[in-house]
Motif scaffolding. Structure first.
Motif, short mmCIF file in Angstrom:
data_model
loop_
_atom_site.label_atom_id
_atom_site.label_comp_id
_atom_site.label_asym_id
_atom_site.label_seq_id
_atom_site.Cartn_x
_atom_site.Cartn_y
_atom_site.Cartn_z
N LYS A 42 39.89 28.10 21.76
CA LYS A 42 39.54 29.63 21.13
C LYS A 42 38.93 30.55 22.56
CE LYS A 42 38.50 28.13 16.33
NZ LYS A 42 37.53 28.09 15.30
N GLU A 43 38.56 29.60 23.45
CA GLU A 43 37.95 30.27 24.41
C GLU A 43 38.77 30.81 25.78
OE1 GLU A 43 34.31 31.24 25.41
OE2 GLU A 43 34.31 31.27 23.10
N LEU A 44 40.02 30.15 25.49
CA LEU A 44 40.91 30.20 26.51
C LEU A 44 41.26 31.47 26.94
CD1 LEU A 44 42.61 28.39 28.59
CD2 LEU A 44 44.61 28.37 26.79
N PRO A 45 41.51 32.50 26.06
CA PRO A 45 41.95 33.93 26.46
C PRO A 45 40.68 34.38 27.37
CG PRO A 45 42.50 33.70 24.41
CD PRO A 45 41.73 32.38 24.67
N LYS A 46 39.39 34.25 26.95
CA LYS A 46 38.36 34.78 27.67
C LYS A 46 38.37 34.02 29.10
CE LYS A 46 35.54 35.89 23.78
NZ LYS A 46 34.42 35.35 22.90
N PHE A 47 38.71 32.71 29.33
CA PHE A 47 38.60 32.10 30.44
C PHE A 47 39.43 32.69 31.38
CE2 PHE A 47 39.05 28.47 33.22
CZ PHE A 47 37.93 28.07 33.42
N LEU A 48 40.69 32.80 30.97
CA LEU A 48 41.81 33.18 31.75
C LEU A 48 41.58 34.62 32.13
CD1 LEU A 48 44.99 31.94 29.99
CD2 LEU A 48 43.88 31.00 31.88
N HIS A 49 40.99 35.51 31.56
CA HIS A 49 40.60 36.73 31.93
C HIS A 49 39.61 36.93 32.97
CE1 HIS A 49 39.92 41.11 31.48
NE2 HIS A 49 38.42 40.91 31.56
N LEU A 50 38.79 35.67 32.99
CA LEU A 50 37.61 35.84 34.00
C LEU A 50 38.61 35.43 35.39
CD1 LEU A 50 34.65 33.65 32.61
CD2 LEU A 50 34.78 36.25 33.20
N ILE A 51 39.48 34.27 35.37
CA ILE A 51 40.10 33.99 36.47
C ILE A 51 41.07 35.07 36.99
CG2 ILE A 51 42.00 32.52 37.29
CD1 ILE A 51 41.32 30.50 35.06
N ASN A 52 41.71 35.84 36.13
CA ASN A 52 42.63 37.02 36.51
C ASN A 52 41.68 38.16 36.95
OD1 ASN A 52 44.90 35.78 35.84
ND2 ASN A 52 44.58 36.38 33.85
N THR A 53 40.36 38.16 36.73
CA THR A 53 39.56 39.28 37.01
C THR A 53 38.95 39.01 38.31
OG1 THR A 53 39.12 40.08 34.66
CG2 THR A 53 37.73 40.86 36.54
N HIS A 54 38.45 37.94 38.44
CA HIS A 54 37.59 37.39 39.86
C HIS A 54 38.40 36.79 40.58
CE1 HIS A 54 33.98 38.72 37.70
NE2 HIS A 54 34.30 38.36 36.58
N ASN A 55 39.44 36.20 40.58
CA ASN A 55 40.46 35.56 41.37
C ASN A 55 41.88 35.79 41.07
OD1 ASN A 55 41.36 33.64 43.52
ND2 ASN A 55 39.52 32.83 43.75
N PRO A 56 42.20 36.93 41.12
CA PRO A 56 43.55 37.20 40.57
C PRO A 56 44.88 36.38 41.33
CG PRO A 56 42.86 39.17 41.97
CD PRO A 56 41.63 38.23 41.82
N ASN A 57 44.54 35.93 42.38
CA ASN A 57 45.63 35.12 43.21
C ASN A 57 45.76 33.84 43.07
OD1 ASN A 57 46.66 37.61 44.44
ND2 ASN A 57 45.02 37.50 46.17
N ALA A 58 44.76 33.21 42.24
CA ALA A 58 44.69 31.94 41.83
C ALA A 58 45.60 31.43 41.15
CB ALA A 58 43.22 31.57 41.01
N PHE A 59 45.93 30.20 41.27
CA PHE A 59 47.24 29.44 40.69
C PHE A 59 46.55 28.65 39.58
CE2 PHE A 59 49.59 25.76 40.17
CZ PHE A 59 50.94 26.22 39.50
N TYR A 60 46.84 28.60 38.36
CA TYR A 60 46.13 27.78 37.35
C TYR A 60 47.27 27.03 36.51
CZ TYR A 60 46.55 31.74 34.47
OH TYR A 60 47.12 32.79 33.63
N THR A 61 46.85 25.92 36.07
CA THR A 61 47.69 24.99 35.22
C THR A 61 46.70 24.85 33.95
OG1 THR A 61 47.27 22.87 36.03
CG2 THR A 61 49.24 24.18 37.00
#
Length: 204
Positions: free
Chosen positions: A152-171
């Protein structure tokens, strides 16, 4: 079921039951049991032994009702179409419900560039727990961040990644079992949430 409707229909309107009412009932029954089947499979993979058998019982019961009507109306092509249509729509609805309910826990693995200070600071600030490791990739030093997150928290978590480290690679990987789900916080860092976490800590 046929006898019930035949009581209220005369010979001139029997076609209403055969070609409208019956197909709709079969469609709804198949829609229900296939949707439940999708949810049951998800619960089985998550190891939910208490609720999965109950859903399986309801699923089988509804399926028997649908197939029973099919067997009593083998010459009715509308019944076959309703059965197949209910199966297709039930599959779609089951997937949609599973995504909306968002059951379970996932592990997010993030590979960043040399520095991930902004992302790490934000994860701490929003109460997410994580492990940060230094590693080496093809093009030099990288950072690896592991975090266990409720779906349930995943969309918020991914938003943090894309906002603060947009070039990060995640799985993202599904997790079957976690030792203590109470230790998995949410991003809500308000006063009420802090009080609840404090009470849980005291009780332990």
């Amino acid at each position: 079921m046929q006898d019930f409707f035949y009581t209220y229909l005369n010979e001139d309107t029997l076609w209403v039951y055969s070609y409208i009412i019956l197909p709709i009932l079969i469609f709804l029954a198949r829609l229900t049991d296939v949707s439940l089947s999708t949810l049951r499979i998800v619960l089985v993979t998550m190891g939910k032994r208490n609720i999965a058998p109950l859903i399986g019982f309801i699923e089988a019961f509804v399926w028997l009702l649908a197939i029973g009507q099919i067997m009593q109306n083998l010459t009715n092509i509308m019944s076959y179409l309703a059965y197949a249509g209910g199966f297709a729509m039930g599959t779609y609805l089951g997937i949609w419900l599973e995504q909306k309910i968002a059951l379970g826990i996932v592990m997010v693995r993030i590979i960043t560039g040399k520095t991930a200070d902004s992302l790490i600071y934000k994860l701490k600030d929003t109460n997410y727990r994580f492990t940060h490791l230094k590693a080496e990739g093809k093009y030099g030093d990288v950072g690896v961040v592991f975090s266990i997150v409720k779906r349930k928290e995943l969309p918020k978590f991914l938003h943090l990644i894309n906002t603060h480290n947009p070039n990060a690679f995640y799985t993202i990987e599904n997790i079957r079992h976690v030792q203590n789900t109470d230790d998995i916080p949410t991003s809500d860092s308000g006063t009420f949430s802090r009080v609840v976490r404090k009470i849980k800590t005291i009780r332990k």
